[in-house]
Design a protein around this motif. Structure first.
Motif, short mmCIF file in Angstrom:
data_model
loop_
_atom_site.label_atom_id
_atom_site.label_comp_id
_atom_site.label_asym_id
_atom_site.label_seq_id
_atom_site.Cartn_x
_atom_site.Cartn_y
_atom_site.Cartn_z
N PRO A 48 0.26 -1.35 0.51
CA PRO A 48 -0.15 -0.39 -0.33
C PRO A 48 0.60 1.26 -0.27
O PRO A 48 0.19 2.05 -0.93
CB PRO A 48 -1.03 -0.19 1.46
CG PRO A 48 -0.44 -1.18 2.37
CD PRO A 48 0.42 -2.29 1.30
N VAL A 49 2.03 1.13 0.73
CA VAL A 49 3.00 2.60 0.98
C VAL A 49 3.77 2.72 -0.59
O VAL A 49 3.46 3.54 -0.36
CB VAL A 49 3.77 2.31 2.27
CG1 VAL A 49 4.51 3.27 2.76
CG2 VAL A 49 2.46 2.31 3.34
N GLY A 53 -0.45 6.43 -4.83
CA GLY A 53 -0.40 7.67 -6.00
C GLY A 53 -0.34 9.10 -5.16
O GLY A 53 -1.97 8.97 -4.48
N TYR A 54 -0.09 10.33 -5.19
CA TYR A 54 -1.06 11.38 -4.46
C TYR A 54 -2.39 11.64 -5.20
O TYR A 54 -2.23 10.94 -6.53
CB TYR A 54 0.03 12.47 -5.28
CG TYR A 54 1.09 12.52 -5.82
CD1 TYR A 54 1.94 12.83 -3.83
CD2 TYR A 54 2.43 11.82 -6.36
CE1 TYR A 54 3.12 13.05 -3.62
CE2 TYR A 54 4.15 11.30 -5.79
CZ TYR A 54 4.17 12.47 -4.63
OH TYR A 54 5.40 11.94 -4.17
N HIS A 109 8.77 10.46 0.18
CA HIS A 109 8.93 9.98 1.08
C HIS A 109 8.06 11.34 2.61
O HIS A 109 7.32 10.80 3.17
CB HIS A 109 10.63 10.48 1.74
CG HIS A 109 10.59 9.81 3.76
ND1 HIS A 109 11.76 10.52 3.54
CD2 HIS A 109 10.18 9.36 3.81
CE1 HIS A 109 12.01 10.25 5.10
NE2 HIS A 109 10.63 9.01 4.95
N ALA A 110 8.31 12.80 1.87
CA ALA A 110 7.33 13.71 2.96
C ALA A 110 5.81 13.23 2.65
O ALA A 110 5.31 13.52 3.64
CB ALA A 110 7.89 15.39 2.00
N PHE A 111 5.86 13.18 1.18
CA PHE A 111 4.35 11.90 1.01
C PHE A 111 3.91 11.05 1.77
O PHE A 111 2.47 11.27 2.90
CB PHE A 111 3.75 11.91 -0.49
CG PHE A 111 2.39 11.63 -0.50
CD1 PHE A 111 1.46 12.31 -0.21
CD2 PHE A 111 2.25 10.14 -1.26
CE1 PHE A 111 0.41 11.96 -0.78
CE2 PHE A 111 0.81 9.56 -1.82
CZ PHE A 111 -0.12 10.81 -1.09
N GLN A 112 4.54 10.38 2.59
CA GLN A 112 4.56 9.37 3.20
C GLN A 112 3.99 9.79 4.13
O GLN A 112 3.11 9.17 5.22
CB GLN A 112 5.20 8.18 2.53
CG GLN A 112 5.11 7.38 1.60
CD GLN A 112 6.24 6.55 1.80
OE1 GLN A 112 7.59 6.46 1.81
NE2 GLN A 112 6.95 5.80 0.25
N LEU A 117 2.32 7.11 7.14
CA LEU A 117 2.68 6.38 6.69
C LEU A 117 4.24 5.85 7.21
O LEU A 117 5.11 6.56 7.17
CB LEU A 117 2.64 5.83 5.22
CG LEU A 117 1.06 6.05 4.85
CD1 LEU A 117 1.92 6.24 3.33
CD2 LEU A 117 0.32 5.07 5.59
N ALA A 118 4.42 4.21 7.41
CA ALA A 118 6.51 4.58 7.67
C ALA A 118 6.55 4.55 7.02
O ALA A 118 6.25 3.44 5.82
CB ALA A 118 6.00 2.71 8.89
#
Ligand code: GLY
Length: 380
Positions: A48-49, A53-54, A109-112, A117-118
């Motif tokens: 999932p991570v 998608g944006y 990474h910033a989005f996650q 999200l880990a």
């Protein structure tokens, strides 16, 4: 007792059939070649991570809900079907090569992190410590501990055995259409013209779900993926490696002892099943760039299948616009991951007539059609 006919014996159709049979429904799956479509090609990522998608936050929530169900689902399939499904929980590493790749990795990474999200950003040295077979040219990585994988073909075999043990009947015939009687789905049409009568029908034909006689217009299209299988990769990778290779994406997924899946192209070419020289070249070129030893492996299989794509990359679950016909299709890149939650959602819908809250964002009525969705009993 309610009789359910499921069109499609891939991972989604079998998950629905199995869970529905466990709820006491009488279930028949119709498929002339079960498990030879997208289920046969799938790399088996439960990701999932790294697939997020944006603008796809609703889909992400569904994917996370399914990932949460995976350990119990895998254990249930193994216990009921007697086949190990190869759940691999080592996590996923995403790596990049050039400045653009690294900018994309940082943005990811910033989005996650924004979504809670880990994911851990790794230096080049830490990236290679995690996966020593990576090329020294890797510029850095992102470790996503929660993204896992499973052996999709073993899973299919296990689900088939589990479904049969739960009383599901398999009819190995092609689905020619949905039989409509009195304005509702009343069974499946077989090529002989015979009707397999049912109180409710589930459409789980993946990319082949749209355009079937009797089915309302559905926004599902084939998205071609070419994918490779290699042998001799024992201990080459700990877990899945995904890479941005100068703007292109490739993934390497270890499975079953010494096997490795390398995928996948994403092509809008209708139902074209050609494995092209360019497609194979691109995948191997990028995979060898990431893990040079891939060049020494045996190439044992190349194939192309079709993801069931939708305009927002999310599945169609539940009401279809035709009373009595329920949808379990459009899973695009996440079919393996979403199998547990889809089975549960459809089993709830079929047995209780109510779609669980979790599935509300994924009904077909989010897309404009001439056919407003209704429930499978036709009561609304
Ligand atoms: N889930 C990976 C793919 O569709 O290629």
């Amino acid at each position: 007792m309610t009789a359910v006919a499921v069109a499609g014996g891939g991972l989604i159709g079998l998950s629905v059939a199995w869970r529905a049979a466990q709820r006491g429904l009488t279930v028949t799956v119709v498929d002339d070649a079960p498990g030879t479509g997208a289920s046969h090609a799938a790399a088996g990522m439960l990701a999932p991570v790294t697939e997020a998608g944006y603008g796809e936050e609703a889909l992400l929530q569904l994917c996370l809900a399914s990932l949460e169900r995976w350990p119990a689902f895998a254990a249930d399939v193994e216990a009921a079907g007697g086949v190990p499904v190869g759940l691999r929980t080592a996590g996923t590493l995403v790596v990049g090569f050039d400045d653009d790749d690294m900018r994309a990795l940082d943005a990811l990474h910033a989005f996650q992190r924004e979504l809670g999200l880990a994911a851990d950003r790794l230096t080049p040295r830490a990236t290679r410590r995690r996966e020593p077979s990576l090329t020294p040219r890797v510029r850095g990585g992102l470790l996503v501990p929660g993204d896992q994988s499973v052996d999709g073909r073993s899973l299919h075999a296990g689900l088939l055995a589990a479904a049969r043990a739960a009383g599901v009947r398999l009819v190995e015939r092609r689905v020619a259409g949905v039989h409509v009687e009195g304005g509702r789905a009343a069974g499946l049409l077989l090529p002989s013209g015979e009707v397999l009568a049912a109180d409710a029908v589930v459409l789980a034909l993946g990319a082949h779900s749209a355009g079937l006689p009797g089915v309302p217009p559905l926004p599902v299209r084939p998205v071609k993926g070419q994918i490779l299988r290699l042998a001799g990769a024992a201990d080459l990778l700990r877990g899945t490696v995904r890479a941005l290779v100068r703007g292109r994406q490739v993934y390497l997924v270890p499975y079953a002892g010494d096997r490795l899946v390398v995928g996948a192209t994403v092509e809008d070419r209708g139902f074209d099943a050609t494995v092209t020289a360019g497609g194979v070249h691109e995948l191997l070129h990028d995979a060898i760039d990431v893990v040079p030893e891939v060049g020494e492996l045996e190439l044992v299989e190349t194939l192309a299948r079709w993801r069931p794509g939708t305009a927002d990359n999310a599945p169609l679950l539940g009401p279809s616009g035709l009373p009595g016909l329920a949808l379990a299709t459009g899973h695009h890149r996440n079919g393996v991951l979403l199998a547990p939650v889809t089975g549960e959602i459809l089993a709830d819908y079929l047995s209780r007539g109510q779609l669980p809250e979790l599935a509300a964002p994924f009904t077909a009525d989010r897309f404009p059609t001439d056919h407003p969705p209704t429930d499978p009993s036709g009561s609304r």
